[in-house]
Scaffold this motif. Sequence first.
Motif, PDB file in Angstrom:
ATOM      1  N   GLY A  34      -2.350   2.027  43.547  1.00 44.10           N
ATOM      2  CA  GLY A  34      -1.234   1.589  44.360  1.00 44.10           C
ATOM      3  C   GLY A  34      -0.750   0.228  43.890  1.00 44.10           C
ATOM      4  N   ALA A  35       0.284  -0.272  44.541  1.00 45.53           N
ATOM      5  CA  ALA A  35       0.900  -1.538  44.134  1.00 45.53           C
ATOM      6  C   ALA A  35       0.106  -2.760  44.577  1.00 45.53           C
ATOM      7  CB  ALA A  35       2.324  -1.622  44.656  1.00 45.53           C
ATOM      8  N   GLY A  36      -0.852  -2.546  45.471  1.00 44.74           N
ATOM      9  CA  GLY A  36      -1.704  -3.650  45.896  1.00 44.74           C
ATOM     10  C   GLY A  36      -1.269  -4.252  47.220  1.00 44.74           C
ATOM     11  N   THR A  37      -2.247  -4.819  47.929  1.00 48.58           N
ATOM     12  CA  THR A  37      -2.001  -5.569  49.163  1.00 48.58           C
ATOM     13  C   THR A  37      -2.672  -6.922  49.028  1.00 48.58           C
ATOM     14  OG1 THR A  37      -1.925  -3.599  50.564  1.00 48.58           O
ATOM     15  CG2 THR A  37      -2.394  -5.702  51.648  1.00 48.58           C
ATOM     16  N   ARG A  38      -1.880  -7.960  49.221  1.00 39.83           N
ATOM     17  CA  ARG A  38      -2.439  -9.313  49.140  1.00 39.83           C
ATOM     18  C   ARG A  38      -2.933  -9.727  50.515  1.00 39.83           C
ATOM     19  NH1 ARG A  38      -2.495 -13.142  45.523  1.00 39.83           N
ATOM     20  NH2 ARG A  38      -1.124 -11.910  44.183  1.00 39.83           N
TER      21      ARG A  38
ATOM     22  N   ALA B  78       2.159  15.688  41.156  1.00 45.63           N
ATOM     23  CA  ALA B  78       1.437  14.560  40.581  1.00 45.63           C
ATOM     24  C   ALA B  78       0.833  13.715  41.698  1.00 45.63           C
ATOM     25  CB  ALA B  78       2.378  13.705  39.743  1.00 45.63           C
ATOM     26  N   GLN B  79      -0.323  13.159  41.389  1.00 51.77           N
ATOM     27  CA  GLN B  79      -0.975  12.330  42.400  1.00 51.77           C
ATOM     28  C   GLN B  79      -0.339  10.952  42.454  1.00 51.77           C
ATOM     29  OE1 GLN B  79      -4.528  13.308  40.379  1.00 51.77           O
ATOM     30  NE2 GLN B  79      -5.517  14.112  42.184  1.00 51.77           N
ATOM     31  N   SER B  80      -0.333  10.365  43.660  1.00 49.05           N
ATOM     32  CA  SER B  80       0.218   9.022  43.822  1.00 49.05           C
ATOM     33  C   SER B  80      -0.474   8.329  44.977  1.00 49.05           C
ATOM     34  CB  SER B  80       1.725   9.069  44.062  1.00 49.05           C
ATOM     35  OG  SER B  80       2.003   9.703  45.285  1.00 49.05           O
ATOM     36  N   VAL B  81      -0.321   7.017  45.011  1.00 50.72           N
ATOM     37  CA  VAL B  81      -0.931   6.202  46.052  1.00 50.72           C
ATOM     38  C   VAL B  81       0.117   5.244  46.594  1.00 50.72           C
ATOM     39  CG1 VAL B  81      -2.657   4.426  46.528  1.00 50.72           C
ATOM     40  CG2 VAL B  81      -3.222   6.340  45.022  1.00 50.72           C
ATOM     41  N   THR B  82       0.193   5.123  47.901  1.00 52.11           N
ATOM     42  CA  THR B  82       1.114   4.188  48.546  1.00 52.11           C
ATOM     43  C   THR B  82       0.331   3.217  49.408  1.00 52.11           C
ATOM     44  OG1 THR B  82       2.854   5.866  48.616  1.00 52.11           O
ATOM     45  CG2 THR B  82       3.120   3.950  50.042  1.00 52.11           C
ATOM     46  N   GLN B  83       0.469   1.955  49.110  1.00 51.19           N
ATOM     47  CA  GLN B  83      -0.118   0.923  49.956  1.00 51.19           C
ATOM     48  C   GLN B  83       1.018   0.362  50.804  1.00 51.19           C
ATOM     49  OE1 GLN B  83      -2.938  -0.599  46.452  1.00 51.19           O
ATOM     50  NE2 GLN B  83      -3.359  -1.591  48.392  1.00 51.19           N
ATOM     51  N   LEU B  84       0.878   0.515  52.090  1.00 50.36           N
ATOM     52  CA  LEU B  84       1.996   0.327  52.995  1.00 50.36           C
ATOM     53  C   LEU B  84       2.357  -1.132  53.236  1.00 50.36           C
ATOM     54  CD1 LEU B  84       0.791   3.129  55.366  1.00 50.36           C
ATOM     55  CD2 LEU B  84       2.813   3.211  53.916  1.00 50.36           C
ATOM     56  N   ASP B  85       1.452  -2.033  52.957  1.00 54.94           N
ATOM     57  CA  ASP B  85       1.708  -3.450  53.200  1.00 54.94           C
ATOM     58  C   ASP B  85       1.524  -4.227  51.907  1.00 54.94           C
ATOM     59  OD1 ASP B  85      -0.229  -2.533  55.835  1.00 54.94           O
ATOM     60  OD2 ASP B  85       1.828  -3.207  56.195  1.00 54.94           O
ATOM     61  N   SER B  86       2.529  -4.988  51.516  1.00 57.72           N
ATOM     62  CA  SER B  86       2.377  -5.785  50.298  1.00 57.72           C
ATOM     63  C   SER B  86       1.576  -7.062  50.580  1.00 57.72           C
ATOM     64  CB  SER B  86       3.745  -6.151  49.730  1.00 57.72           C
ATOM     65  OG  SER B  86       4.491  -6.890  50.673  1.00 57.72           O
TER      66      SER B  86
END
Lengths: 117, 113
Positions: free
Chosen positions: B104-108, B1-9
Amino acid sequence: EAGVAQSPRYKIIEKRQSVAFWCNPISGHATLYWYQQILGQGPKLLIQFQNNGVVDDSQLPKDRFSAERLKGVDSTLKIQPAKLEDSAVYLCASSQGGQGGFNYGYTFGSGTRLTVV
Amino acid sequence: AQSVTQLDSQVPVFEEAPVELRCNYSSSVSVYLFWYVQYPNQGLQLLLKYLSGSTLVKGINGFEAEFNKSQTSFHLRKPSVHISDTAEYFCAVRSGGYNKLIFGAGTRLAVHP
């Protein structure tokens, strides 16, 4: 062109109540999406319509969530009964692309912020 | 399954400084990648997208991203940020034949004067 319209912008309800959100996509866009965005997380697809047919509802909690797009234009997402964990922003998006289509960017609406207390 | 990781919140940065927001993806098929920006109380706006061709993609508001297949990355960069760039940034990958996006979870990004 007019954007994706959503209403209401904000809604506060008590748990176990029901709520409905409305979305009107960009004219001519065959594909419509409902995403749920919980605070601090990325949007998660709930349901995807191609015209008036459902092509993906694998992450829709079907015991409490329902959605329809009867005439292949606007859409309604309903939650009944609501739980505290349903507090989120509900985003509607639309795109021109169909199955295997080559339109890769969505246009998102401003969302409906739901708070369940 | 495809996924995305954003390394910095969260990424704090001073105005006019350069910035890089990191994104890694996993996919076993052809990859189509996107960056979206979300300003407070607004929907998501497309910044740029990679479909094929040149690995350096230029988007709106002076942003650019580089697709690196060997490192499975799609990092977003801007050489000089402004206060108005303060927002949430989301990396996404297209999944499946029906144009579904996985975010991804997003980066602020917080730009300080």
